[in-house]
Write a protein that holds these residues in place. Structure first.
Motif, PDB file in Angstrom:
ATOM      1  N   GLU A  55       4.875 -25.137  55.113  1.00  0.00           N
ATOM      2  CA  GLU A  55       5.441 -25.969  56.169  1.00  0.00           C
ATOM      3  C   GLU A  55       6.445 -26.993  55.646  1.00  0.00           C
ATOM      4  O   GLU A  55       7.303 -27.459  56.379  1.00  0.00           O
ATOM      5  N   VAL A  56       6.366 -27.325  54.365  1.00  0.00           N
ATOM      6  CA  VAL A  56       7.230 -28.340  53.789  1.00  0.00           C
ATOM      7  C   VAL A  56       8.546 -27.748  53.299  1.00  0.00           C
ATOM      8  O   VAL A  56       9.615 -28.285  53.550  1.00  0.00           O
ATOM      9  N   ASP A  57       8.477 -26.612  52.597  1.00  0.00           N
ATOM     10  CA  ASP A  57       9.678 -26.006  52.008  1.00  0.00           C
ATOM     11  C   ASP A  57       9.537 -24.487  52.064  1.00  0.00           C
ATOM     12  O   ASP A  57       9.157 -23.848  51.086  1.00  0.00           O
ATOM     13  N   PHE A  58       9.840 -23.905  53.224  1.00  0.00           N
ATOM     14  CA  PHE A  58       9.626 -22.476  53.433  1.00  0.00           C
ATOM     15  C   PHE A  58      10.392 -21.596  52.448  1.00  0.00           C
ATOM     16  O   PHE A  58       9.815 -20.669  51.888  1.00  0.00           O
ATOM     17  N   PRO A  59      11.694 -21.837  52.188  1.00  0.00           N
ATOM     18  CA  PRO A  59      12.415 -20.948  51.253  1.00  0.00           C
ATOM     19  C   PRO A  59      11.783 -20.901  49.865  1.00  0.00           C
ATOM     20  O   PRO A  59      11.610 -19.826  49.301  1.00  0.00           O
ATOM     21  N   SER A  60      11.420 -22.050  49.318  1.00  0.00           N
ATOM     22  CA  SER A  60      10.791 -22.060  47.991  1.00  0.00           C
ATOM     23  C   SER A  60       9.422 -21.401  48.029  1.00  0.00           C
ATOM     24  O   SER A  60       9.051 -20.666  47.120  1.00  0.00           O
ATOM     25  N   TRP A  61       8.663 -21.667  49.087  1.00  0.00           N
ATOM     26  CA  TRP A  61       7.347 -21.047  49.245  1.00  0.00           C
ATOM     27  C   TRP A  61       7.486 -19.529  49.279  1.00  0.00           C
ATOM     28  O   TRP A  61       6.760 -18.818  48.599  1.00  0.00           O
ATOM     29  N   TYR A  62       8.438 -19.020  50.060  1.00  0.00           N
ATOM     30  CA  TYR A  62       8.629 -17.579  50.204  1.00  0.00           C
ATOM     31  C   TYR A  62       8.990 -16.940  48.867  1.00  0.00           C
ATOM     32  O   TYR A  62       8.451 -15.905  48.498  1.00  0.00           O
ATOM     33  N   ILE A  63       9.898 -17.565  48.133  1.00  0.00           N
ATOM     34  CA  ILE A  63      10.307 -17.034  46.830  1.00  0.00           C
ATOM     35  C   ILE A  63       9.103 -16.982  45.889  1.00  0.00           C
ATOM     36  O   ILE A  63       8.880 -15.988  45.199  1.00  0.00           O
ATOM     37  N   ASN A  64       8.306 -18.044  45.864  1.00  0.00           N
ATOM     38  CA  ASN A  64       7.136 -18.072  44.992  1.00  0.00           C
ATOM     39  C   ASN A  64       6.110 -17.010  45.377  1.00  0.00           C
ATOM     40  O   ASN A  64       5.524 -16.367  44.508  1.00  0.00           O
ATOM     41  N   VAL A  65       5.896 -16.825  46.673  1.00  0.00           N
ATOM     42  CA  VAL A  65       4.951 -15.798  47.124  1.00  0.00           C
ATOM     43  C   VAL A  65       5.443 -14.416  46.706  1.00  0.00           C
ATOM     44  O   VAL A  65       4.675 -13.589  46.217  1.00  0.00           O
ATOM     45  N   ARG A  66       6.736 -14.142  46.868  1.00  0.00           N
ATOM     46  CA  ARG A  66       7.291 -12.839  46.467  1.00  0.00           C
ATOM     47  C   ARG A  66       7.122 -12.625  44.965  1.00  0.00           C
ATOM     48  O   ARG A  66       6.801 -11.526  44.526  1.00  0.00           O
TER      49      ARG A  66
END
Length: 106
Positions: free
Chosen positions: A84-95
């Motif tokens: 919820e705070v930083d979706f782009p960074s979260w998504y990259i880390n999850v990938r």
């Protein structure tokens, strides 16, 4: 509330390149411009499916401010930031985590 959110980078919608898309089947490739992909995804939108265009370059280049906080607890170890705070960074880390989990060591 939407059950599905389709996110498309704004660099794709503004690009003049053609993109190979497997729209209906993995056996057939359709080549579409970024604008055509955007229009197609917008047409799919319903109450349960939402389309969102995001400029990931701008999102990742923003300086961390008060609204961007580090995740706490076990999430910090695995992902680093809250979705919820930083979706782009979260998504990259999850990938990256998902790709790393698919590696086979010999």
């Amino acid at each position: 509330m939407s059950k599905v959110v389709t996110v498309l980078d704004s660099s794709i919608t503004s690009s003049s390149s053609l993109f190979g898309v497997h729209a209906n089947s993995s056996k057939e490739t359709v080549f579409l411009s970024g604008k055509d992909i955007e229009l197609y995804l917008k047409k799919l939108g319903t109450g349960e499916i939402k389309f969102q265009e995001i400029d990931f370059t701008a999102e990742t280049s923003k300086s961390p401010g008060k609204e961007k906080e580090d995740a706490k607890g076990p999430v910090q170890i695995a992902i680093g930031v809250e979705k919820e705070v930083d979706f782009p960074s979260w998504y990259i880390n999850v990938r990256l985590i998902l790709c790393a989990s698919n590696l086979k060591y010999s």
